[in-house]
Design an enzyme around this catalytic site. Structure first.
Site, PDB file in Angstrom:
ATOM      1  N   SER A   1      26.553  36.389  30.549  1.00  0.00           N
ATOM      2  CA  SER A   1      25.009  36.358  30.579  1.00  0.00           C
ATOM      3  C   SER A   1      24.411  36.056  29.145  1.00  0.00           C
ATOM      4  O   SER A   1      23.436  35.569  28.844  1.00  0.00           O
ATOM      5  CB  SER A   1      24.518  37.452  31.487  1.00  0.00           C
ATOM      6  OG  SER A   1      25.149  38.516  31.020  1.00  0.00           O
TER       7      SER A   1
ATOM      8  N   MET B   1      40.518  38.140  39.816  1.00  0.00           N
ATOM      9  CA  MET B   1      40.074  39.312  40.325  1.00  0.00           C
ATOM     10  C   MET B   1      40.423  39.258  41.785  1.00  0.00           C
ATOM     11  O   MET B   1      39.417  39.209  42.433  1.00  0.00           O
ATOM     12  CB  MET B   1      38.571  39.552  40.038  1.00  0.00           C
ATOM     13  CG  MET B   1      38.496  40.005  38.700  1.00  0.00           C
ATOM     14  SD  MET B   1      36.758  40.193  38.133  1.00  0.00           S
ATOM     15  CE  MET B   1      36.656  38.514  37.598  1.00  0.00           C
TER      16      MET B   1
ATOM     17  N   ASP C   1      35.857  42.390  28.480  1.00  0.00           N
ATOM     18  CA  ASP C   1      35.124  41.504  29.613  1.00  0.00           C
ATOM     19  C   ASP C   1      34.082  42.591  30.510  1.00  0.00           C
ATOM     20  O   ASP C   1      34.380  43.267  30.910  1.00  0.00           O
ATOM     21  CB  ASP C   1      36.014  40.996  30.556  1.00  0.00           C
ATOM     22  CG  ASP C   1      35.713  39.963  31.428  1.00  0.00           C
ATOM     23  OD1 ASP C   1      36.125  39.523  32.164  1.00  0.00           O
ATOM     24  OD2 ASP C   1      34.394  40.004  31.584  1.00  0.00           O
ATOM     25  N   GLY C   2      32.667  42.010  29.574  1.00  0.00           N
ATOM     26  CA  GLY C   2      31.906  42.466  30.525  1.00  0.00           C
ATOM     27  C   GLY C   2      30.757  43.248  29.671  1.00  0.00           C
ATOM     28  O   GLY C   2      30.908  44.086  28.851  1.00  0.00           O
TER      29      GLY C   2
ATOM     30  N   HIS D   1      41.134  34.450  34.934  1.00  0.00           N
ATOM     31  CA  HIS D   1      41.048  36.001  35.331  1.00  0.00           C
ATOM     32  C   HIS D   1      41.045  36.056  36.666  1.00  0.00           C
ATOM     33  O   HIS D   1      39.846  36.043  37.462  1.00  0.00           O
ATOM     34  CB  HIS D   1      39.906  36.714  34.600  1.00  0.00           C
ATOM     35  CG  HIS D   1      39.542  38.052  34.968  1.00  0.00           C
ATOM     36  ND1 HIS D   1      38.433  38.809  34.598  1.00  0.00           N
ATOM     37  CD2 HIS D   1      40.314  39.194  35.481  1.00  0.00           C
ATOM     38  CE1 HIS D   1      38.349  39.989  34.897  1.00  0.00           C
ATOM     39  NE2 HIS D   1      39.638  40.361  35.526  1.00  0.00           N
TER      40      HIS D   1
ATOM     41  N   MET E   1      38.452  45.890  31.002  1.00  0.00           N
ATOM     42  CA  MET E   1      37.219  45.439  31.641  1.00  0.00           C
ATOM     43  C   MET E   1      36.241  46.749  31.271  1.00  0.00           C
ATOM     44  O   MET E   1      36.418  47.966  31.153  1.00  0.00           O
ATOM     45  CB  MET E   1      37.414  45.852  33.208  1.00  0.00           C
ATOM     46  CG  MET E   1      38.085  44.676  33.871  1.00  0.00           C
ATOM     47  SD  MET E   1      37.514  43.018  33.833  1.00  0.00           S
ATOM     48  CE  MET E   1      35.787  42.984  34.143  1.00  0.00           C
TER      49      MET E   1
ATOM     50  N   GLY F   1      33.274  42.174  39.414  1.00  0.00           N
ATOM     51  CA  GLY F   1      32.632  41.563  40.431  1.00  0.00           C
ATOM     52  C   GLY F   1      31.363  40.956  40.111  1.00  0.00           C
ATOM     53  O   GLY F   1      31.081  39.926  40.805  1.00  0.00           O
ATOM     54  N   PHE F   2      30.820  41.400  38.999  1.00  0.00           N
ATOM     55  CA  PHE F   2      29.356  40.821  38.704  1.00  0.00           C
ATOM     56  C   PHE F   2      29.207  40.691  37.410  1.00  0.00           C
ATOM     57  O   PHE F   2      29.580  41.405  36.653  1.00  0.00           O
ATOM     58  CB  PHE F   2      28.341  41.232  39.320  1.00  0.00           C
ATOM     59  CG  PHE F   2      28.364  41.843  40.972  1.00  0.00           C
ATOM     60  CD1 PHE F   2      29.012  42.703  41.353  1.00  0.00           C
ATOM     61  CD2 PHE F   2      27.854  40.740  41.562  1.00  0.00           C
ATOM     62  CE1 PHE F   2      29.106  42.672  43.044  1.00  0.00           C
ATOM     63  CE2 PHE F   2      28.128  40.657  42.986  1.00  0.00           C
ATOM     64  CZ  PHE F   2      28.745  41.820  43.537  1.00  0.00           C
TER      65      PHE F   2
ATOM     66  N   SER G   1      32.220  32.997  29.690  1.00  0.00           N
ATOM     67  CA  SER G   1      32.595  33.377  31.070  1.00  0.00           C
ATOM     68  C   SER G   1      31.886  32.088  31.835  1.00  0.00           C
ATOM     69  O   SER G   1      30.445  32.145  31.924  1.00  0.00           O
ATOM     70  CB  SER G   1      32.232  34.541  31.645  1.00  0.00           C
ATOM     71  OG  SER G   1      32.519  34.664  33.005  1.00  0.00           O
TER      72      SER G   1
ATOM     73  N   HIS H   1      36.635  31.141  30.023  1.00  0.00           N
ATOM     74  CA  HIS H   1      37.034  32.250  30.987  1.00  0.00           C
ATOM     75  C   HIS H   1      36.528  32.156  32.386  1.00  0.00           C
ATOM     76  O   HIS H   1      35.393  31.707  32.474  1.00  0.00           O
ATOM     77  CB  HIS H   1      36.491  33.532  30.390  1.00  0.00           C
ATOM     78  CG  HIS H   1      36.986  34.767  31.017  1.00  0.00           C
ATOM     79  ND1 HIS H   1      38.282  35.301  30.693  1.00  0.00           N
ATOM     80  CD2 HIS H   1      36.456  35.482  32.139  1.00  0.00           C
ATOM     81  CE1 HIS H   1      38.352  36.305  31.481  1.00  0.00           C
ATOM     82  NE2 HIS H   1      37.433  36.505  32.200  1.00  0.00           N
TER      83      HIS H   1
ATOM     84  N   ASP I   1      36.251  33.538  35.761  1.00  0.00           N
ATOM     85  CA  ASP I   1      36.172  34.637  36.634  1.00  0.00           C
ATOM     86  C   ASP I   1      36.347  34.219  38.285  1.00  0.00           C
ATOM     87  O   ASP I   1      35.450  34.052  39.008  1.00  0.00           O
ATOM     88  CB  ASP I   1      34.963  35.600  36.353  1.00  0.00           C
ATOM     89  CG  ASP I   1      35.035  36.023  35.155  1.00  0.00           C
ATOM     90  OD1 ASP I   1      34.207  36.156  34.297  1.00  0.00           O
ATOM     91  OD2 ASP I   1      35.945  36.867  34.915  1.00  0.00           O
TER      92      ASP I   1
ATOM     93  N   MET J   1      36.992  35.211  41.969  1.00  0.00           N
ATOM     94  CA  MET J   1      37.006  36.596  42.811  1.00  0.00           C
ATOM     95  C   MET J   1      37.254  35.925  44.299  1.00  0.00           C
ATOM     96  O   MET J   1      36.536  35.113  44.587  1.00  0.00           O
ATOM     97  CB  MET J   1      35.262  36.901  42.363  1.00  0.00           C
ATOM     98  CG  MET J   1      35.172  37.490  41.114  1.00  0.00           C
ATOM     99  SD  MET J   1      33.472  37.709  41.229  1.00  0.00           S
ATOM    100  CE  MET J   1      33.463  38.331  39.174  1.00  0.00           C
TER     101      MET J   1
HETATM  102  C1  DX5 Z   1      32.846  40.753  35.989  1.00  0.00           C
HETATM  103  C2  DX5 Z   1      32.829  39.545  35.232  1.00  0.00           C
HETATM  104  C3  DX5 Z   1      31.988  39.708  34.121  1.00  0.00           C
HETATM  105  C4  DX5 Z   1      31.802  38.300  33.450  1.00  0.00           C
HETATM  106  C5  DX5 Z   1      30.961  38.580  32.091  1.00  0.00           C
HETATM  107  O1  DX5 Z   1      33.649  41.022  37.204  1.00  0.00           O
HETATM  108  O2  DX5 Z   1      34.249  39.510  34.610  1.00  0.00           O
HETATM  109  O3  DX5 Z   1      32.338  40.827  33.210  1.00  0.00           O
HETATM  110  O4  DX5 Z   1      33.002  37.681  32.883  1.00  0.00           O
HETATM  111  O5  DX5 Z   1      29.773  38.859  32.401  1.00  0.00           O
HETATM  112  P1  DX5 Z   1      28.725  39.356  31.402  1.00  0.00           P
HETATM  113  O6  DX5 Z   1      29.173  38.948  30.040  1.00  0.00           O
HETATM  114  O7  DX5 Z   1      27.481  38.713  31.812  1.00  0.00           O
HETATM  115  O8  DX5 Z   1      28.816  40.703  31.291  1.00  0.00           O
HETATM  116 ZN    ZN Z   2      36.844  38.072  33.497  1.00  0.00          ZN
END
Ligand code: DX5
Ligand code: ZN
Length: 220
Positions: A202, A69, A179-180, A67, A141, A146-147, A9, A34, A36, A38
């Protein structure tokens, strides 16, 4: 042995050195990149948009997995397709009904991109039943969108299992992506549940050896 794909990501990368970061991802043989995106409306954060996608797709060849969002995603399908997206994933929660989703998928296919749909943690996976065989990709998800850097929500595993079972039973194709909060441990649980693509932010970008980490995440 089923092939597992890794989608780093971009959100978790060092934005001051995007060029170097994308090169690291590609040299480490990641399968997708990927993005993200937003809008600060559908999710309470603003990340990046079209200029970043355009800059990267014009220089690098990898599967560009966007993606969205964002609210009213269809307003931007053409722009992201023109910016080089290969897959465009919108959120189920942004469409008013199934007819709208079917129209969006048709529009994406006419633009020459694969169509993905994503569901937030609070959305029941069963809402996707009429869409099996229609979408190319289903993004579960495992955190509240969002983060980056959040903790994995294990409820995502039941959704992945349900999707895998449904696709298997109805002999339909479709990629399952999560994802996440993906790390070595949660990656293994998602693979065992039947996922195809792991979005990793991360956990990956804090490692010094990307290719070793990518191999480990695949548990091959
Ligand atoms: C949330 C993001 C995160 C990101 C992945 O909106 O979409 O999920 O892609 O982040 P990590 O792998 O740090 O959770
Ligand atoms: Zn994503």
């Amino acid at each position: 042995m089923k092939k597992i794909f890794i989608a780093p990501s971009l959100l978790a990368s060092n934005f001051l050195s995007l060029d170097t970061e994308v090169k690291r991802v590609i040299e480490a043989k990641a399968d997708y990149l990927h993005y993200d995106v937003m809008d600060g409306h559908f999710v309470p954060n603003i990340s990046f948009g079209l200029p970043i996608v355009q800059a990267i797709t014009s220089q690098f060849s990898i599967v560009h997995d966007v993606h969205l969002m964002i609210s009213n995603p269809a307003n931007y399908f053409e722009a992201f397709a023109k910016a080089g997206a290969n897959i465009i994933t919108f959120h189920y929660e942004t469409a008013k009904d199934t007819q709208t989703i079917l129209a969006w998928v048709k529009q994406l296919h006419q633009l020459g991109v694969k169509a993905g749909i994503s569901i937030k943690p609070q959305t029941k996976v069963e809402v996707l039943k009429p869409l099996l065989g229609v979408l190319d990709l289903f993004l579960v998800m495992s955190v509240e969108p969002g983060f980056g850097g959040q903790v994995f929500m294990p409820a995502a595993l039941e959704k992945i299992k349900w999707l895998r079972q449904q696709l298997h039973n109805s002999k339909l194709t479709g990629l399952i992506e999560v994802d996440g909060g993906i790390n070595l441990e949660t990656a293994k649980s998602c693979i065992d549940a039947g996922v195809d693509i792991l979005v990793v932010g991360s956990y990956l970008f804090k490692q010094s050896h990307f290719s070793k980490t990518i191999k480990q995440l695949k548990h091959e």
